[in-house]
Design a protein around this motif. Structure first.
Motif, PDB file in Angstrom:
ATOM      1  N   ILE A  78       0.838  -1.201   0.000  1.00 55.17           N
ATOM      2  CA  ILE A  78       0.000   0.000   0.000  1.00 55.17           C
ATOM      3  C   ILE A  78       0.876   1.255   0.000  1.00 55.17           C
ATOM      4  O   ILE A  78       0.626   2.219  -0.726  1.00 55.17           O
ATOM      5  N   GLY A  79       1.930   1.228   0.813  1.00 51.57           N
ATOM      6  CA  GLY A  79       2.865   2.362   0.834  1.00 51.57           C
ATOM      7  C   GLY A  79       3.534   2.569  -0.508  1.00 51.57           C
ATOM      8  O   GLY A  79       3.699   3.702  -0.966  1.00 51.57           O
ATOM      9  N   ALA A 178      -7.311  -7.607  -2.611  1.00 50.75           N
ATOM     10  CA  ALA A 178      -6.028  -6.917  -2.508  1.00 50.75           C
ATOM     11  C   ALA A 178      -6.019  -5.635  -3.337  1.00 50.75           C
ATOM     12  O   ALA A 178      -5.471  -4.607  -2.918  1.00 50.75           O
ATOM     13  N   ALA A 179      -6.646  -5.691  -4.510  1.00 49.59           N
ATOM     14  CA  ALA A 179      -6.695  -4.510  -5.373  1.00 49.59           C
ATOM     15  C   ALA A 179      -7.433  -3.361  -4.697  1.00 49.59           C
ATOM     16  O   ALA A 179      -7.093  -2.185  -4.903  1.00 49.59           O
ATOM     17  N   LYS A 180      -8.442  -3.670  -3.889  1.00 54.63           N
ATOM     18  CA  LYS A 180      -9.188  -2.609  -3.198  1.00 54.63           C
ATOM     19  C   LYS A 180      -8.282  -1.863  -2.216  1.00 54.63           C
ATOM     20  O   LYS A 180      -8.382  -0.641  -2.064  1.00 54.63           O
ATOM     21  N   LEU A 181      -7.405  -2.609  -1.542  1.00 60.10           N
ATOM     22  CA  LEU A 181      -6.471  -1.962  -0.618  1.00 60.10           C
ATOM     23  C   LEU A 181      -5.557  -1.004  -1.374  1.00 60.10           C
ATOM     24  O   LEU A 181      -5.321   0.133  -0.946  1.00 60.10           O
ATOM     25  N   MET A 182      -5.055  -1.466  -2.526  1.00 58.94           N
ATOM     26  CA  MET A 182      -4.136  -0.644  -3.301  1.00 58.94           C
ATOM     27  C   MET A 182      -4.855   0.566  -3.898  1.00 58.94           C
ATOM     28  O   MET A 182      -4.325   1.677  -3.906  1.00 58.94           O
ATOM     29  N   ASN A 183      -6.055   0.334  -4.403  1.00 56.83           N
ATOM     30  CA  ASN A 183      -6.825   1.437  -4.993  1.00 56.83           C
ATOM     31  C   ASN A 183      -7.166   2.502  -3.968  1.00 56.83           C
ATOM     32  O   ASN A 183      -7.229   3.688  -4.304  1.00 56.83           O
ATOM     33  N   THR A 184      -7.397   2.092  -2.727  1.00 61.07           N
ATOM     34  CA  THR A 184      -7.677   3.078  -1.682  1.00 61.07           C
ATOM     35  C   THR A 184      -6.505   4.030  -1.521  1.00 61.07           C
ATOM     36  O   THR A 184      -6.678   5.248  -1.401  1.00 61.07           O
TER      37      THR A 184
END
Length: 254
Positions: A78-79, A178-184
């Motif tokens: 995410i970072g 996992a994509a939702k975490l990254m998109n956030t």
């Protein structure tokens, strides 16, 4: 009043699609442009981000409660996505994105054909890497696609999902989670930029955010209930629409 009701409905549908596999901007952004044809594009894009991020965050939270993910992998990733998005937003001022716009529909077409040819891809969840290597790959994807999102954007969620399935061995459900975490993370970066430049209609954005969150609840419920096979077919549909949209945009540039 009718126009506001229509974009509210568009936001609900966008939240539903976005929660399943990404691509909600295909619905809400054109609806905003059609409703407010005289508004500046930056304001409409900012208003879209001001609405969509809440549905994305809600979807990420709901997936995190039901889908097992290694947080040692995803917190650094995410970072990396956030850093990539900021770099991409900065690069917009120095890089000509026209060649990327022209190439994008062909990249998406290759991605779609590969997914259709590999009918078993993403059907079962079988992570293929040890935690350290998984973390490295997830951070690399986060940095690269985050940069792309900050620079250009269309198809970001689809690229995240595809790469997590192909590189990490995830099924489509876990990849979407996992994509939702990254998109956030990438959406938060864009939202901060739009907010800092005053390019968000907060009154409209908050109304659309409420509808987007309702759609997000519906979308995550469908994805969790119906599983990876359902998410795969929604993914195929969204990528097909993206090919049409980006292909038309590229044709206008040639």
């Amino acid at each position: 009043m009718t126009e506001l009701a229509l974009i509210t409905l568009a936001s609900l549908l966008a939240g539903c699609i976005d929660a399943i596999v990404g691509g909600g901007g295909l619905i809400l952004v054109p609806a905003l442009f059609a409703t407010y044809p005289t508004a500046t594009p930056a304001t409409l894009f900012g208003t879209n981000k001001g609405a969509a991020i809440w549905g994305t965050m809600l979807a990420a939270w709901r997936y995190a409660r039901r889908v097992e993910l290694r947080w040692g992998t995803w917190l650094p990733a995410i970072g990396a996505a956030l850093a990539g998005s900021l770099l991409g937003a900065w690069a917009v001022t120095t890089i000509d994105a026209r060649p990327l716009r022209i190439a994008l529909p062909f990249v998406l077409l290759a991605l779609l054909l590969y997914t259709l040819a590999r009918k078993d891809m993403g059907q079962s969840h079988a992570p293929r890497h040890a935690p350290g290597r998984e973390r490295l790959l997830a951070c690399t994807v986060g940095l690269a696609i985050g940069f792309y999102d900050g620079l250009f954007g269309p198809g970001t969620g689809s690229f995240f999902v595809f790469l997590f399935v192909r590189l990490l061995g995830f099924d489509f459900l876990h990849a979407s989670a996992a994509a939702k975490l990254m998109n956030t993370a990438t959406n938060a970066s864009a939202l901060a930029l739009f907010a800092a430049t005053g390019n968000i209609w907060w009154g409209v954005a908050l109304l659309l955010a409420a509808a987007n969150m309702v759609g997000s609840v519906i979308g995550t419920h469908l994805a969790l209930k119906k599983g990876a096979g359902f998410v795969r077919w929604v993914f195929i549909g969204v990528v097909a629409l993206l090919i049409g949209k980006t292909g038309l945009d590229a044709w206008r540039l040639i």
